[in-house]
Design a protein around this motif. Structure first.
Motif, PDB file in Angstrom:
ATOM      1  N   UNK A 725       0.844  -1.328  -0.160  1.00  0.00           N
ATOM      2  CA  UNK A 725       0.006   0.176   0.186  1.00  0.00           C
ATOM      3  C   UNK A 725       0.963   1.330  -0.187  1.00  0.00           C
ATOM      4  N   UNK A 726       0.827   1.973  -1.042  1.00  0.00           N
ATOM      5  CA  UNK A 726       2.030   2.803  -1.339  1.00  0.00           C
ATOM      6  C   UNK A 726       1.386   4.085  -2.217  1.00  0.00           C
ATOM      7  N   UNK A 727       2.207   4.773  -2.626  1.00  0.00           N
ATOM      8  CA  UNK A 727       1.920   5.840  -3.801  1.00  0.00           C
ATOM      9  C   UNK A 727       2.202   5.190  -4.956  1.00  0.00           C
ATOM     10  N   UNK A 728       1.473   5.819  -5.799  1.00  0.00           N
ATOM     11  CA  UNK A 728       1.618   5.534  -7.452  1.00  0.00           C
ATOM     12  C   UNK A 728       3.167   5.248  -7.969  1.00  0.00           C
ATOM     13  N   UNK A 729       3.532   6.429  -7.689  1.00  0.00           N
ATOM     14  CA  UNK A 729       5.201   6.366  -8.189  1.00  0.00           C
ATOM     15  C   UNK A 729       6.163   5.674  -7.430  1.00  0.00           C
ATOM     16  N   UNK A 730       5.807   5.490  -6.092  1.00  0.00           N
ATOM     17  CA  UNK A 730       6.507   4.619  -5.331  1.00  0.00           C
ATOM     18  C   UNK A 730       6.485   3.059  -5.789  1.00  0.00           C
ATOM     19  N   UNK A 731       5.284   2.774  -6.453  1.00  0.00           N
ATOM     20  CA  UNK A 731       5.288   1.426  -7.020  1.00  0.00           C
ATOM     21  C   UNK A 731       6.296   1.104  -8.336  1.00  0.00           C
ATOM     22  N   UNK A 732       6.285   2.169  -9.053  1.00  0.00           N
ATOM     23  CA  UNK A 732       7.370   2.136 -10.128  1.00  0.00           C
ATOM     24  C   UNK A 732       8.939   2.111  -9.452  1.00  0.00           C
ATOM     25  N   UNK A 768      15.914   9.634  -6.341  1.00  0.00           N
ATOM     26  CA  UNK A 768      15.448   8.402  -5.916  1.00  0.00           C
ATOM     27  C   UNK A 768      15.429   8.499  -4.082  1.00  0.00           C
ATOM     28  N   UNK A 769      16.401   8.797  -3.494  1.00  0.00           N
ATOM     29  CA  UNK A 769      16.633   8.989  -1.954  1.00  0.00           C
ATOM     30  C   UNK A 769      15.731  10.220  -1.460  1.00  0.00           C
ATOM     31  N   UNK A 770      15.713  11.145  -2.174  1.00  0.00           N
ATOM     32  CA  UNK A 770      14.399  12.237  -1.935  1.00  0.00           C
ATOM     33  C   UNK A 770      13.197  11.709  -1.946  1.00  0.00           C
ATOM     34  N   UNK A 771      12.814  10.749  -3.022  1.00  0.00           N
ATOM     35  CA  UNK A 771      11.494  10.399  -2.901  1.00  0.00           C
ATOM     36  C   UNK A 771      11.090   9.386  -1.724  1.00  0.00           C
ATOM     37  N   UNK A 772      12.210   8.556  -1.289  1.00  0.00           N
ATOM     38  CA  UNK A 772      11.920   7.722  -0.244  1.00  0.00           C
ATOM     39  C   UNK A 772      11.652   8.603   1.040  1.00  0.00           C
ATOM     40  N   UNK A 777       7.169  11.087   4.877  1.00  0.00           N
ATOM     41  CA  UNK A 777       6.745  12.077   5.665  1.00  0.00           C
ATOM     42  C   UNK A 777       5.595  13.027   5.094  1.00  0.00           C
ATOM     43  N   UNK A 778       5.198  12.919   3.756  1.00  0.00           N
ATOM     44  CA  UNK A 778       4.145  13.761   3.003  1.00  0.00           C
ATOM     45  C   UNK A 778       3.014  12.855   2.738  1.00  0.00           C
ATOM     46  N   UNK A 779       3.332  11.359   2.637  1.00  0.00           N
ATOM     47  CA  UNK A 779       2.319  10.446   2.287  1.00  0.00           C
ATOM     48  C   UNK A 779       1.563  10.510   0.778  1.00  0.00           C
ATOM     49  N   UNK A 780       2.429  11.429   0.074  1.00  0.00           N
ATOM     50  CA  UNK A 780       2.212  11.303  -1.360  1.00  0.00           C
ATOM     51  C   UNK A 780       3.361  11.640  -2.240  1.00  0.00           C
ATOM     52  N   UNK A 781       3.231  11.824  -3.448  1.00  0.00           N
ATOM     53  CA  UNK A 781       4.582  11.685  -4.231  1.00  0.00           C
ATOM     54  C   UNK A 781       4.655  13.097  -4.487  1.00  0.00           C
ATOM     55  N   UNK A 782       6.059  13.314  -4.807  1.00  0.00           N
ATOM     56  CA  UNK A 782       6.562  14.691  -4.895  1.00  0.00           C
ATOM     57  C   UNK A 782       5.774  15.413  -5.982  1.00  0.00           C
ATOM     58  N   UNK A 783       5.608  16.655  -5.811  1.00  0.00           N
ATOM     59  CA  UNK A 783       4.976  17.352  -6.655  1.00  0.00           C
ATOM     60  C   UNK A 783       5.372  17.278  -8.086  1.00  0.00           C
ATOM     61  N   UNK A 784       6.824  17.410  -8.399  1.00  0.00           N
ATOM     62  CA  UNK A 784       7.157  17.313  -9.719  1.00  0.00           C
ATOM     63  C   UNK A 784       6.967  15.822 -10.401  1.00  0.00           C
TER      64      UNK A 784
END
Length: 790
Positions: A725-732, A768-772, A777-784
């Protein structure tokens, strides 16, 4: 004979004589197929040389199947009832082959198997033999739409066959071993979706002979009152026939079948004259209790055989070596009095033929079991009426399947009797809800004030069972109509075995000129692995693609449209095809749209193409690296990776290739959709490394490009069973197919690297490190990433 509205309950002496003679003839032919290679009509004493070297087949269930078949033929002769016969115990194949030979249909389909002594000889030798036919009620059996090899599907096929088929009766014999399977247990609910005003009827015959291959069956050992309660609880009116005595069993079954048919006609007449009952009609079911191996050897070598599991396959296994077994076999076959059943030329006698209905009313000749002869092309709406305007690639988002739903709404409107959508309670969830503007959901049970889009007249079929949806669509298409099974991608694996079995049927039918092509089995896989971010790992799995790739090239098709306009073109194409399994894979969530209508039509026609607007390849020379993709989410990641490379490493020449028809990757000799060598080289070159982002398991692409020039240059990223259970981008990211992983792969495999490549690789690793850190922390993907467009 004048046709009657219903069947007389009482057999006349003449009817008893002909029904019993036909049954004895079918039993004789069944045994002969299992045992004999010569002396088919016992014109001399049997010798060991007359017996096949390998004894294969199943006797135990065959006699019950022939018994029901004989009586259903009498029903048809009296009433003219259009009927299709489905044998759930598919191991009873020799009984169905025998029946079609007796009716003359087998000879019509296979002229070499003549209806005489020479034909009987050939019929026996070919059964379950090299160069012959299988032992099941397979596609080679006239009158069959159900092989019964993998057990559990006889009722779902029967219910699918009668939907929108008001004049058809499907007699479905359910074996008591089959009754233990999960698909069959769920299939009893079919009557909750059957509208007697518009649909035909299913008459289940639960054949309780007591045993499986080596032990008892559950329902046969239950108290009959419990079995009655079970079936009555599903809403059936239970009729029971029990015994082994003759002619008593003939009389009792004839009476039960007459009552069942009378009840069916009464239900249909009431519904069709405007006086349907409130709630679910009490459709009849017959419970037939007869011995396993009925009329076969009672005791062999001092051990009871008839009525036990020992009768399941070959009751006399040592016939070639054991003179006593050979004697028993001959005595057994002569007990059917073959001289009364076949004339001097080996043809069925008049008393046997008298039980056969006329023409295409014969069960083995019904056009409903060769549905391609009844198929009408769909009246499809113009794709142009439903397309999305796309000004620039990758700048707007839309729910692609919502557009498909609007297209399906018009398919429903234009084809009110020949198209259905089958879906496990997910039509709205999968954004196909526009169909409810034209049709309610099918529902014959009680309704409550808060219900929406439920009615008897509804033709959208929702039931929370992939087995039912898949099987109903199979029965619907095999009898000549069109449809779509839409389901969550991961749970298509629940019915994946049905997909395989249906594919095998279509594959073998292709070799039979008398089998007309049928509408394709169209499967929409949505709510895909990459976007099941709230349901999690259990809902994340693209396995059906891999399953489809194992099917023969004549049948298997997999389409991965990247956007709405491509999806519409793919659907329009699939609905026009015949005898295919078409998998269409696309998510339901808002996604970037890439191609305008004209470009989408051309892209789907070609099956794959270079997206010049996404790469930096100038077309004049080979690129430094090719970025390939197939699948909506991974296409977005590929286009994003190409954008990063263009902006941060502009001197690197990239080519982006999108594949919508997965089979284009095959070689032409391996699949009819395979791209020829020149086309493949124009897409992927013959030596440049390819970083390929795939919707499914990476191994599939390696399998498809095997044999292509320097196939090792393909570096594939795809689903590698990493999910949660995670964000869409985190699946990729978890599956290493994100834009940053693709950029790194491109840098690692490019033919040359301009200055700045090392810095770009470091930047991707930092991202990738920033994404993790960001998603935790924010429970959603990075805005960019979340809001990214071209």
């Amino acid at each position: 004979m004048d046709l009657l509205e219903t069947l007389p309950e009482t057999l006349t002496d003449e009817e008893l004589r002909t029904v019993d003679a036909w049954w004895r003839a079918a039993n004789y032919l069944t045994i002969g197929q299992i045992y004999l290679q010569d002396d088919a009509l016992l014109q001399r004493p049997l010798t060991p040389a007359d017996v096949k070297p390998r004894l294969l087949g199943h006797w135990g269930t065959s006699t019950g199947l022939s018994f029901v078949y004989a009586h259903v033929s009498r029903l048809i002769r009296h009433t003219g009832q259009r009927t299709v016969y489905l044998a759930g115990p598919g191991h009873g194949g020799p009984a169905l082959v025998a029946a079609s030979w007796l009716e003359g249909t087998y000879t019509d389909c296979f002229p070499a198997v003549t209806q005489d002594a020479a034909g009987v000889h050939r019929l026996f030798r070919q059964f379950s033999s090299p160069g012959g036919i299988p032992s099941h009620a397979s596609v080679t059996t006239p009158g069959s739409i159900h092989e019964g090899g993998e057990l559990g599907y006889v009722l779902v096929h029967a219910f699918g066959a009668v939907m929108d088929n008001p004049d058809l009766l499907a007699v479905a014999v359910v074996g008591d071993g089959e009754a233990e399977t999960a698909p069959l247990e769920g299939a009893w609910k079919g009557i909750s979706f059957l509208n007697p005003a518009r649909d035909g009827a299913v008459l289940p015959v639960l054949a309780l002979n007591g045993h499986k291959i080596s032990g008892p069956t559950v329902l046969a050992r239950k108290d009959p009152a419990q079995v009655r309660s079970l079936l009555a609880g599903h809403g059936y009116h239970v009729l029971e026939v029990t015994g082994a005595d003759l002619p008593g069993m003939h009389h009792r079954f004839a009476a039960a079948l007459a009552e069942a048919h009378r009840r069916i006609r009464a239900i249909q007449d009431a519904a069709r004259t405007g006086t349907p009952p409130d709630g679910l009609p009490a459709w009849p079911v017959i419970v037939l209790r007869s011995p396993k191996g009925w009329t076969g050897p009672g005791v062999v070598d001092g051990v009871q055989v008839e009525g036990t599991w020992r009768a399941h396959q070959v009751p006399l296994s040592g016939v070639k070596e054991n003179p006593e077994h050979l004697r028993v076999l001959e005595e057994w076959m002569r007990s059917y009095r073959p001289d009364e059943l076949f004339d001097a030329a080996g043809r069925p006698t008049d008393v046997v033929r008298a039980n056969d209905p006329a023409g295409d009313l014969r069960l083995s000749a019904t056009p409903h079991a060769n549905g391609g002869t009844l198929t009408r092309d769909l009246d499809l709406p113009p794709v142009a009426d439903h397309v999305l305007a796309v000004e620039q690639p990758g700048t707007t988002r839309a729910e692609s399947t919502r557009r498909l739903g609007e297209y399906l709404r018009e398919v429903y409107r234009r084809n009110p009797e020949t198209f259905r959508l089958f879906c496990p309670d997910e039509t709205n969830s999968n954004r196909l809800g526009a169909v409810f503007e034209v049709s309610d959901r099918t529902w014959v049970e009680a309704t409550e004030p808060g219900d929406e889009a439920l009615s008897r007249e509804g033709r959208v079929v929702e039931v929370l069972s992939e087995h039912n949806c898949h099987g109903w669509l199979e029965g619907y298409t095999l009898t000549g109509r069109h449809g779509l099974f839409a389901t969550y991608e991961a749970f298509a694996m629940v019915s994946a075995s049905q997909t395989v079995q249906h594919g095998k049927w279509l594959e073998e039918a292709e070799h039979l000129p008398w089998r007309a092509p049928v509408p394709s089995l169209n499967v929409l896989l949505t709510s895909t692995a990459w976007r099941n971010d709230h349901n999690g790992f259990s809902h994340q799995g693209p396995g059906l693609i891999q399953t489809a790739l194992t099917q023969r090239a004549a049948v298997s098709r997999v389409y991965l449209p990247p956007d709405a306009n491509c999806l519409l073109e793919v659907a329009d194409h699939c609905f026009r095809t015949r005898s295919k399994i078409n998998l269409i894979v696309i998510d339901k969530q808002p996604q970037l749209q890439y191609l305008d209508p004209a470009a989408a039509a051309e892209h789907v026609r070609r099956g794959a193409g270079v997206w010049d607007w996404a790469g930096t390849d100038d077309g004049g020379s080979d690129p430094d690296v090719v970025l390939g993709c197939a699948g909506d989410v991974v296409t977005m990641e590929t286009v994003a990776a190409a954008r990063i490379l263009r902006e941060r490493l502009p001197k690197l020449r990239t080519r982006v290739v999108n594949v919508v028809d997965l089979m284009r990757l095959h070689r032409p000799g391996d699949h009819p959709h395979g791209a020829d060598e020149l086309t493949f080289r124009e897409l992927f070159t013959d030596h440049v490394d390819v970083v390929f982002a795939f919707h499914g398991f990476p191994g599939a692409i390696h399998q498809l490009v095997h044999g292509r020039p320097d196939a090792d240059r393909f570096h594939v990223r795809g689903f590698i069973e990493e999910g949660t259970t995670t964000t869409p981008f985190d699946m990729t990211v978890r599956n290493r197919v994100s834009r940053y992983h693709l950029v790194i792969d491109a840098l690692n495999n490019a033919a040359r690297l301009p200055s700045g490549a090392a810095d770009l690789k470091a930047w991707c690793e930092a991202q990738l490190r920033r994404h993790h850190e960001y998603v935790v922390e924010h429970l959603q993907d990075m805005p960019e990433v979340r809001d990214w467009t071209l």
